[in-house]
Scaffold this active site. Structure first.
Site, PDB file in Angstrom:
ATOM      1  CB  THR A  70      90.921 -71.869  25.144  1.00 19.59           C
ATOM      2  OG1 THR A  70      92.318 -71.603  24.988  1.00 19.59           O
ATOM      3  CG2 THR A  70      90.615 -73.241  24.563  1.00 19.59           C
ATOM      4  CD  GLN A 176      98.986 -62.764  23.026  1.00 21.11           C
ATOM      5  OE1 GLN A 176      99.425 -61.738  23.533  1.00 21.11           O
ATOM      6  NE2 GLN A 176      99.227 -63.959  23.537  1.00 21.11           N
ATOM      7  CB  SER A 196      91.918 -64.165  27.657  1.00 16.14           C
ATOM      8  OG  SER A 196      92.328 -64.917  28.780  1.00 16.14           O
ATOM      9  CG  HIS A 198      95.451 -65.438  31.543  1.00 21.60           C
ATOM     10  ND1 HIS A 198      96.712 -65.838  31.189  1.00 21.60           N
ATOM     11  CD2 HIS A 198      94.616 -66.049  30.674  1.00 21.60           C
ATOM     12  CE1 HIS A 198      96.643 -66.655  30.148  1.00 21.60           C
ATOM     13  NE2 HIS A 198      95.382 -66.789  29.813  1.00 21.60           N
ATOM     14  CB  THR A 234      77.414 -71.247  38.793  1.00 18.13           C
ATOM     15  OG1 THR A 234      76.341 -72.122  39.125  1.00 18.13           O
ATOM     16  CG2 THR A 234      77.443 -70.085  39.777  1.00 18.13           C
ATOM     17  CB  CYS A 321      98.528 -73.443  23.981  1.00 18.69           C
ATOM     18  SG  CYS A 321      97.485 -72.334  24.940  1.00 18.69           S
TER      19      CYS A 321
END
Length: 379
Positions: A70, A176, A196, A198, A234, A321
Site C-alpha cells: 500500500t 499478487q 509486498s 506477506h 529508520t 482491504c
C-alpha cells in the site's frame, strides 16, 4: 484447518520467522548510525537490496524499502502527482483499494483521473489505455494480477504502447503476481513496481518499490535521508532480511509451484462448475494460478464464508482491504458483473503450502453447503 485466503495474507514460513528473530536480536542497530552496530544493520539492508535487484534484474539503487504494498503504491502514485500538479492519471475500474483510493484522493485535490473500463473478465486492453491518453497524462497505474478475480493484465502490451509516450510513467502493482505469475521490468518497460512480503510467506510491514529513476518522484514524508529520501525513517532491517529470505524460498520452487497451483485451480473450477446456480467469475484464460472467484447469486457472500468457517475452511468475500464495508465487490461491479453476482462472490486463494486434499475438501464442502443454503433461501 484449511486456509484458502492466501491473497489476503500468507502464513509466515518457519525459516523466515527464525531469521527474523535472529536479525531483530543481533542486528538491532539503526542502519544510519556510524558505529559498528549501525554498519552491520546497513550491510543487512545492502545484501537484501542486492538480492531483490538480482531477482528483478535492476540496480540496487532503484529499490526503495517500504512498510508494504500500500505504501509502495502511494509513493509511486502520489509521488508522481506531486511532481505534476496539472497532470492526468490513468487507471482501471478494477483496481485494488491501494490504487483506487489514491486515485480518488488525487481527484479530490483537482487531479484529473480516467478509470478505463475493464471487460467482464476484469481485463483492460492497450487500445483502451491509449484511447484515454491526453497531452497532460503523466502516469498509468494498474495491478498486474487482479487480486479478486485473478485476471492477468497485459502489462507487456501496455508497456510497449507507452514507449510512444515518453512523458508517461508506467506503474505496476505486482503484489499478487510475485513468485506466482512471471513478469519482467524490461520486457514490460515498467517505470515503477510494487511488492509486498506477506503475500509470499514473509512478514507484514515490509514492502518494496522499484523506481527506474527515483528523481522523478516527490517524497510524501519528510525526515531523514533514508531510502533516497523517498521513504524517510529508520528501516525495518529484520523485516527486510525476512522478505529477502521469503523470496529466496519461493524462487527456488517458483516454476514447479506455478504449475501445481494451476492444476489445483483447474481441479477446483471443474468441481464447482458442477454445482447448480454457481457462477465462476475468474476468466477461463489469462488468469493467475492461485486465485478462483465464484458467485452463488441469491446467497450473500458473508453467509457462505461463515458456513465454510464453521467447518474451519477459510476463504474471503473480496480483497481483505474491502471486506468490512458490507457492500458488493467494487471490483466485480467494475468488471460489469451483475449486482447479484458482485454481492455473492467469494474468493479462494492458494499458496505454495496448499495441498490437493485441502482444495478437494473445500470443493466437497461447497457442494454440500450451497444446495442447503439455496433451499433455505428458496423457502
Amino acid at each position: 484447518m484449511i486456509y484458502l485466503d492466501n491473497s489476503a495474507t500468507t502464513r509466515p514460513h518457519p525459516d523466515v520467522l527464525v531469521l527474523y528473530t535472529k536479525m531483530a536480536a543481533d542486528y538491532f542497530g539503526n542502519a544510519s548510525s556510524l558505529h559498528t552496530l549501525g554498519m552491520e544493520a546497513e550491510q543487512v539492508l545492502d545484501h537484501a537490496r542486492k538480492r531483490f535487484a538480482a531477482y528483478l534484474n535492476c540496480m540496487p539503487n532503484q529499490l526503495i524499502f517500504t512498510s508494504g504494498g500500500t505504501e509502495a503504491n502511494a509513493v509511486a502514485i502520489q509521488g508522481t502527482a506531486k511532481k505534476h500538479a496539472n497532470g492526468h492519471l490513468i487507471t482501471t475500474t478494477v483496481e485494488h483499494a491501494s490504487i483506487y483510493e489514491n486515485a480518488r484522493a488525487l481527484e479530490a485535490q483537482g487531479f484529473e483521473v480516467t478509470y478505463v473500463q475493464a471487460d467482464e473478465d476484469g481485463r483492460v486492453t492497450s487500445k483502451a489505455i491509449e484511447s484515454a491518453i491526453r497531452p497532460n497524462t503523466v502516469l498509468v497505474t494498474l495491478g498486474h494480477v487482479q487480486g479478486e478475480l485473478g485476471t492477468i493484465q497485459p502489462i507487456a502490451e501496455i508497456g510497449a504502447l507507452l514507449q510512444r509516450y515518453p512523458q508517461i510513467k508506467f506503474h505496476v502493482d505486482a503484489v499478487q503476481s510475485l513468485a506466482k505469475v512471471p513478469f519482467s521490468l524490461k520486457e514490460a518497460n515498467i517505470d515503477m513496481l510494487s511488492l509486498s512480503a506477506h503475500k509470499i510467506h514473509g512478514l507484514k510491514g515490509t514492502g518494496l518499490l522499484f523506481v527506474n529513476n527515483p528523481a522523478t518522484l516527490e517524497s510524501l514524508l519528510y525526515g531523514g535521508g533514508q531510502e533516497q529520501r523517498l521513504r524517510p525513517g529508520t528501516e525495518n532491517t529484520a523485516g527486510v532480511a525476512a522478505f529477502a529470505k521469503a523470496l529466496g524460498l519461493m524462487e527456488s520452487q517458483e516454476q514447479e509451484q506455478q504449475q501445481r497451483l494451476l492444476a489445483l485451480n483447474d481441479m477446483l473450477r471443474a468441481k464447482l462448475e458442477q454445482i447448480e446456480g454457481l457462477v465462476v467469475n475468474t476468466p477461463t484464460s489469462g488468469y493467475a494460478p492461485h486465485i478462483l472467484n465464484v458467485s452463488i447469486p441469491g446467497i450473500k457472500a458473508e453467509v457462505l464464508v461463515q458456513a465454510l468457517g464453521q467447518r474451519q475452511i477459510y476463504v474471503s468475500t473480496q480483497s481483505a482491504c474491502s471486506t468490512k464495508t458490507g457492500k458488493p465487490s467494487r471490483v466485480l461491479l467494475g468488471a460489469m458483473k451483475p449486482r447479484t453476482v458482485a454481492e455473492s462472490a467469494i474468493r479462494m486463494s492458494f499458496s505454495f503450502a496448499t495441498t490437493h486434499e485441502e482444495v478437494e475438501a473445500c470443493a466437497d464442502a461447497l457442494k454440500q453447503i450451497i444446495p442447503e443454503l439455496q433451499e433455505v433461501v428458496g423457502k
